[in-house]
Design a protein around this motif. Structure first.
Motif, mmCIF file in Angstrom:
data_model
loop_
_atom_site.group_PDB
_atom_site.id
_atom_site.type_symbol
_atom_site.label_atom_id
_atom_site.label_comp_id
_atom_site.label_asym_id
_atom_site.label_seq_id
_atom_site.Cartn_x
_atom_site.Cartn_y
_atom_site.Cartn_z
ATOM 1 N N ASN A 332 15.677 34.669 -20.713
ATOM 2 C CA ASN A 332 15.112 33.325 -20.855
ATOM 3 C C ASN A 332 16.213 32.264 -20.859
ATOM 4 O OD1 ASN A 332 12.388 34.087 -20.963
ATOM 5 N ND2 ASN A 332 12.502 34.523 -23.152
ATOM 6 N N LYS A 333 17.333 32.572 -21.532
ATOM 7 C CA LYS A 333 18.446 31.614 -21.564
ATOM 8 C C LYS A 333 18.989 31.382 -20.151
ATOM 9 C CE LYS A 333 20.143 32.362 -26.276
ATOM 10 N NZ LYS A 333 21.307 32.781 -27.097
ATOM 11 N N LEU A 334 19.162 32.453 -19.387
ATOM 12 C CA LEU A 334 19.679 32.318 -18.025
ATOM 13 C C LEU A 334 18.710 31.531 -17.139
ATOM 14 C CD1 LEU A 334 21.111 35.921 -17.470
ATOM 15 C CD2 LEU A 334 22.415 33.801 -17.679
ATOM 16 N N ARG A 335 17.413 31.777 -17.339
ATOM 17 C CA ARG A 335 16.395 31.073 -16.545
ATOM 18 C C ARG A 335 16.462 29.565 -16.791
ATOM 19 N NH1 ARG A 335 12.363 33.909 -18.398
ATOM 20 N NH2 ARG A 335 12.185 35.668 -16.999
ATOM 21 N N ASN A 336 16.727 29.201 -18.038
ATOM 22 C CA ASN A 336 16.776 27.784 -18.416
ATOM 23 C C ASN A 336 18.106 27.125 -18.071
ATOM 24 O OD1 ASN A 336 14.155 27.885 -19.496
ATOM 25 N ND2 ASN A 336 14.923 28.603 -21.481
ATOM 26 N N ALA A 337 19.116 27.945 -17.775
ATOM 27 C CA ALA A 337 20.458 27.396 -17.521
ATOM 28 C C ALA A 337 20.665 26.992 -16.061
ATOM 29 C CB ALA A 337 21.517 28.420 -17.934
ATOM 30 N N VAL A 338 19.780 27.433 -15.171
ATOM 31 C CA VAL A 338 19.939 27.117 -13.740
ATOM 32 C C VAL A 338 18.783 26.261 -13.265
ATOM 33 C CG1 VAL A 338 21.195 29.273 -13.321
ATOM 34 C CG2 VAL A 338 18.718 29.217 -13.014
ATOM 35 N N LYS A 339 18.916 25.702 -12.053
ATOM 36 C CA LYS A 339 17.858 24.887 -11.470
ATOM 37 C C LYS A 339 16.710 25.783 -10.990
ATOM 38 C CE LYS A 339 20.383 23.040 -8.242
ATOM 39 N NZ LYS A 339 21.626 23.774 -8.438
ATOM 40 N N LYS A 340 15.538 25.158 -10.745
ATOM 41 C CA LYS A 340 14.380 25.910 -10.255
ATOM 42 C C LYS A 340 14.619 26.473 -8.865
ATOM 43 C CE LYS A 340 10.777 23.597 -12.928
ATOM 44 N NZ LYS A 340 9.507 22.817 -12.883
ATOM 45 N N SER A 341 15.460 25.789 -8.098
ATOM 46 C CA SER A 341 15.759 26.286 -6.750
ATOM 47 C C SER A 341 16.722 27.466 -6.773
ATOM 48 C CB SER A 341 16.341 25.158 -5.894
ATOM 49 O OG SER A 341 17.545 24.673 -6.485
#
Length: 434
Positions: A332-341
């Motif tokens: 979850n942390k990694l998902r939130n650390a990058v852009k949606k693209s």
């Protein structure tokens, strides 16, 4: 007997008939006289005829005249008068020959015309009947086709009255909810809809039908026996009869169970079951797409190989259940650390891959890497255990026209990650230049 008035009213035709009759009767009289002259009768008969020839001639002539007038009267009654009436009807109703009356001498022509007109009228009636029959057959065919489509459609078709009561429904809906037609008809549709699902769409449904007279979206119906929820994609139309302001609703719905199941299987095949991040298959597909796009866009993208530091110690000290929770939180942390693209995938164990695209600036990639390290360094609290964790990142820049395979790219990023661990962990190492 034939009256003078009746005779004079049909004078021309009677003249023809009378002349023919007179000629016929005169022929009989002449033949009788000729028979006497040639001795056709025996001697006694000839003596009687000779002695009373005046009386016999008068009697014969009177008889012939009587027959003449009697036959003429019968012809008038049986033939001439009906034909005359037919002529008058024709002149009055059909205006034959440009509204010119038919003369009595043309009465048979009138009859022929009447027959012709009657035949034409019969033909027209036959054509009209044939046309009506064809139209009726077309209507019947259309009704049969509509009924066949309604009964055999794989989509749910429902008709409701203005109060939401079911007035007609096709067999597929009966099968989906496990009830017979008799137990569904005249029932409120709301009885068969999953209540929580209906509450979610109620406001949107009302707004759509009141404003645009249509609505489409998803909601669940419920199987009445198994209580299983069945997802449907629904199109609702509000139908208003302008004449009497009568309102009814039509619903066409597609069962999404199979589609949802296919989507679920595809999702499972492309996602890690623990973290729900894309797995190695999805990662491979994404890298293939990026390499293909790179042939035309000529852009650079970055591949980050992320490995958690000291994760084995957490597994050994707190158990695999705690370790799994750490992996979920990290995902979850990694998902939130990058852009949606961008994309974050779990490669295996505690190894993750991030694809940064587009990598327009070198500084943007570095900022993203530092943000990842900072977020992962934040303590994780599980069951009152404060767990400190960190990560090492290896970065590889994929340049266009380098003829690289996916294994080559991951291998280079993996090398950079090990160099980061050798450099003291919790840091970033770039394998090549931007």
């Amino acid at each position: 007997m034939l009256t003078f008035k009746r005779f004079s009213s049909n004078y021309s035709i009677y003249i023809k008939i009378a002349l023919q009759l007179l000629l016929f009767l005169a022929s009989i009289y002449i033949i009788f006289q000729a028979l006497i002259k040639i001795g056709f009768f025996d001697k006694d008969t000839l003596n009687v005829i000779h002695n009373h020839h005046v009386k016999l001639n008068i009697l014969l002539i009177c008889t012939l005249f009587f027959v003449f007038f009697y036959i003429l009267n019968r012809i008038n009654k049986w033939f001439i008068k009906p034909l005359h009436q037919l002529k008058n009807t024709t002149n009055n109703q059909y205006s034959i020959y440009s509204n010119e009356n038919i003369h009595e001498s043309d009465i048979f022509k009138c009859y022929q015309v009447m027959i012709r007109n009657a035949t034409e009228k019969d033909t027209n009636i036959d054509l009209e009947i044939s046309t009506l029959t064809k139209e009726k057959q077309t209507d019947i065919h259309q009704q049969q086709l509509t009924s066949s489509i309604f009964n055999n459609s794989q989509d749910v078709i429902i008709f409701l009255d203005s109060n939401g009561i079911i007035t007609r429904v096709n067999p597929i809906f009966c099968r989906l909810i496990g009830l017979n037609y008799e137990n569904i008809i005249h029932q409120p549709l709301i009885n068969f809809i999953h209540t929580p699902a209906y509450e979610k769409i109620k406001a949107s449904l009302s707004h759509g039908l009141n404003n645009s007279h249509q609505w489409q979206g998803e909601f669940n119906i419920q199987h009445m026996v198994s209580k299983k929820n069945i997802p449907l994609y629904v199109k609702v139309n509000k139908l208003i009869d302008i004449k009497n302001n009568h309102i009814q609703y039509s619903i066409i719905a597609t069962d999404l169970t199979t589609i949802k199941e296919i989507d679920r299987l595809v999702y499972i095949n492309h996602h890690d079951p623990l973290t729900e991040l894309p797995n190695r298959i999805a990662l491979t597909n994404r890298l293939n797409d990026e390499l293909k796009n790179q042939l035309t866009t000529h852009h650079i993208f970055a591949v980050l190989f992320i490995d958690l530091d000291s994760f084995k110690i957490i597994n050994d000290n707190y158990g695999h259940q705690i370790g799994d929770k750490v992996l979920k939180i990290t995902a979850n942390k990694l998902r939130n650390a990058v852009k949606k693209s961008d994309m974050v995938a779990r490669l295996s164990g505690d190894e993750f891959i991030a694809i940064i695209n587009p990598a327009t600036k070198h500084t943007d990639v570095i900022k993203t890497c530092k943000r990842i390290l900072k977020i992962l360094q934040q303590p994780i609290i599980i069951n009152q255990h404060h767990l400190a964790i960190n990560a090492s990142i290896g970065c590889y820049y994929v340049h266009p026209n380098m003829q690289q395979t996916i294994d080559d790219i991951l291998f280079q990023a993996d090398i950079a990650m090990y160099q980061a661990k050798m450099a003291g962990k919790g840091c970033l190492v770039e394998c090549n230049s931007f």
